[in-house]
Design a protein around this motif. Structure first.
Motif, short mmCIF file in Angstrom:
data_model
loop_
_atom_site.label_atom_id
_atom_site.label_comp_id
_atom_site.label_asym_id
_atom_site.label_seq_id
_atom_site.Cartn_x
_atom_site.Cartn_y
_atom_site.Cartn_z
N GLY A 113 0.80 -1.29 -0.16
CA GLY A 113 0.12 -0.03 -0.09
C GLY A 113 0.96 1.15 -0.03
O GLY A 113 1.81 1.37 -0.76
N ASP A 114 0.76 2.22 0.87
CA ASP A 114 1.45 3.35 0.94
C ASP A 114 2.39 3.33 2.24
O ASP A 114 2.77 4.36 2.92
N GLN A 115 2.68 1.78 2.49
CA GLN A 115 3.80 1.81 3.49
C GLN A 115 5.17 1.20 2.93
O GLN A 115 5.00 0.19 2.30
N ASP A 174 9.82 -12.59 0.22
CA ASP A 174 8.74 -13.34 1.08
C ASP A 174 7.34 -12.66 1.03
O ASP A 174 6.64 -13.26 1.26
N VAL A 175 7.23 -11.32 0.50
CA VAL A 175 6.08 -10.33 0.77
C VAL A 175 5.33 -10.47 -0.55
O VAL A 175 5.94 -9.72 -1.57
N LEU A 176 4.19 -11.05 -0.96
CA LEU A 176 3.30 -10.78 -1.92
C LEU A 176 2.19 -10.01 -1.37
O LEU A 176 1.43 -10.38 -0.42
N VAL A 177 1.78 -9.11 -2.29
CA VAL A 177 0.68 -8.13 -2.18
C VAL A 177 -0.60 -8.37 -2.78
O VAL A 177 -0.44 -8.52 -3.99
N LEU A 178 -1.66 -8.68 -2.22
CA LEU A 178 -3.20 -8.96 -2.95
C LEU A 178 -4.25 -7.76 -2.28
O LEU A 178 -4.73 -8.35 -1.36
N ASP A 179 -4.04 -6.57 -2.88
CA ASP A 179 -4.85 -5.75 -2.05
C ASP A 179 -4.62 -5.44 -0.63
O ASP A 179 -3.41 -5.38 -0.25
N ARG A 180 -5.65 -5.92 0.11
CA ARG A 180 -5.22 -5.88 1.61
C ARG A 180 -5.17 -7.19 2.30
O ARG A 180 -4.92 -7.40 3.46
N HIS A 181 -4.53 -8.25 1.50
CA HIS A 181 -4.15 -9.49 2.01
C HIS A 181 -2.89 -9.55 1.48
O HIS A 181 -2.26 -9.38 0.39
N VAL A 182 -1.89 -9.85 2.50
CA VAL A 182 -0.43 -10.00 2.38
C VAL A 182 -0.05 -11.43 2.67
O VAL A 182 -0.34 -11.73 3.76
N LEU A 203 0.74 -3.44 10.06
CA LEU A 203 -0.40 -3.39 9.16
C LEU A 203 -1.53 -3.49 9.59
O LEU A 203 -2.53 -2.78 8.97
N ALA A 204 -1.98 -3.91 10.84
CA ALA A 204 -3.41 -4.26 11.15
C ALA A 204 -4.06 -2.78 11.34
O ALA A 204 -5.26 -2.96 10.77
N PRO A 205 -3.78 -1.68 11.64
CA PRO A 205 -4.33 -0.44 11.85
C PRO A 205 -4.83 -0.06 10.44
O PRO A 205 -5.58 0.56 10.19
N TYR A 206 -4.05 -0.56 9.39
CA TYR A 206 -4.39 0.01 8.01
C TYR A 206 -5.43 -0.97 7.29
O TYR A 206 -5.70 -0.94 6.12
N GLY A 207 -5.88 -1.95 8.09
CA GLY A 207 -6.70 -2.98 7.37
C GLY A 207 -6.23 -4.03 6.56
O GLY A 207 -6.94 -4.48 5.84
N TYR A 208 -5.08 -4.44 6.92
CA TYR A 208 -4.63 -5.44 6.08
C TYR A 208 -4.47 -6.67 6.85
O TYR A 208 -4.39 -6.96 8.18
#
Length: 323
Positions: A113-115, A174-182, A203-208
């Motif tokens: 996201g923006d992090q 090791d980090v793959l991003v799929l919208d709000r699922h990492v 990331l939890a406070p950002y909805g991930y």
């Protein structure tokens, strides 16, 4: 001002960091269980205990040409390409017998996201790898409206600890991003459960949601076993995924590869958008299947890069991937 946001692995790539080609493989690497992910001929093809530039100058030049060819493809598709600086002489000296690396931009930091998150690398010769990235942070990340943090530094291990301590370890491959699922992979070679736990908390406070994916012990990173080509289409080596394809991806169409091809980086291609995918001609058997599903496939010979344990995704870190 650069916008920083990574929506997914296949959202259109707009700004990316492309790695340099610098490495000095540690002198003791041949005898380490931690190199079990490398091909058998890696230590025959590449010099050990010295800079590639000094030990194999012709191979070094060919390696740089591979990256230049890849850059041409990126720029032809409208991607803005950033390059980290080279290592300084002092940085190389400080590395000592641990060796050094400035060759895979994916791992020393990552973007969700923006992090923007600086990683915590497990291998000793890669722990300074983030330093050449810091100029990009200053020019691109600091001015942007985004977060910028670092994973806590790993604890100092006992000399006889093969795990190199409890970490936390967390690496971009090791980090793959799929919208709000990492997804965060863990094989015992790189990221571990504590690293994934830290990321989930951050990331939890950002909805991930962060999901740990267990990997075969010979797989370095998750992107060496699983790649998201576009929405609903993935490439995977199921033998390398100890619990199978993650549940949220199980209804996706799957293009499979065998374990030997996975260790040679078959799944480590790079989507430039849902419509364009970059891979090595070595894996045309995958490229052909991807092309038949309506995705344009670009080929770049990345044999030298792959002999060092990474490929197209490993060589890049996006700062902007958004529709």
């Amino acid at each position: 001002m650069t916008e920083v946001f990574v929506q997914s692995e296949f959202a259109p790539l707009r700004v990316v960091v492309l790695a340099r080609s610098e490495v000095s493989i540690p002198a003791n690497a041949r005898d380490s269980a931690d190199t079990r992910f490398l091909a058998e001929d890696s230590f025959v093809l590449n010099p050990v205990g010295q800079d590639m530039r000094d030990g194999a100058p012709e191979r070094q030049a060919a390696w740089e040409r591979e990256r230049d060819a890849f850059r041409e493809v990126l720029e032809r598709h409208g991607v803005r390409v950033l390059r980290p600086r080279l290592l300084t002489g002092q940085e190389k000296t400080e590395a000592g017998d641990d060796g050094y690396a400035n060759f895979f931009a994916r791992d020393p930091f990552f973007t969700v996201g923006d992090q923007v998150v600086e990683s915590s690398m497990r291998f000793r010769h890669r722990r300074r790898e983030v330093l050449p990235m810091r100029e990009i942070m200053l020019t691109e990340v600091y001015p942007a409206e985004c977060g910028y943090v670092a994973v806590p530094a790993p604890e100092i291990p006992e000399p006889d600890d093969p795990a190199l301590g409890p970490g936390p370890f967390l690496e971009g491959g090791d980090v793959l991003v799929l919208d709000r699922h990492v997804f965060v992979g863990s094989s015992g070679l790189a990221s571990n459960a504590l690293g994934a736990r830290w990321l989930a908390k951050y990331l939890a406070p950002y909805g991930y949601t962060v999901e740990l994916v267990r990997l075969h012990e010979r797989i370095l990173h998750l992107d060496c076993a699983l790649g998201l080509v576009r929405d609903g289409l993935l490439v995977a080596c199921e033998e390398a995924l100890l619990d199978g394809v993650p549940e949220v991806l199980r209804d996706w169409e799957r293009i499979g590869t065998d374990f030997d091809s996975a260790t040679r980086l078959a799944t480590n291609g790079l989507p430039l958008s849902p419509d364009v995918y970059v891979t090595d001609p070595e894996f045309s058997f995958l490229g052909d299947q991807i092309r038949r599903r309506g995705v344009k496939v670009e080929y770049v010979d990345f044999a030298i890069t792959r002999s060092l344990g990474g490929s197209f995704r490993c060589s890049t870190q996006p700062l902007l991937r958004t529709s």
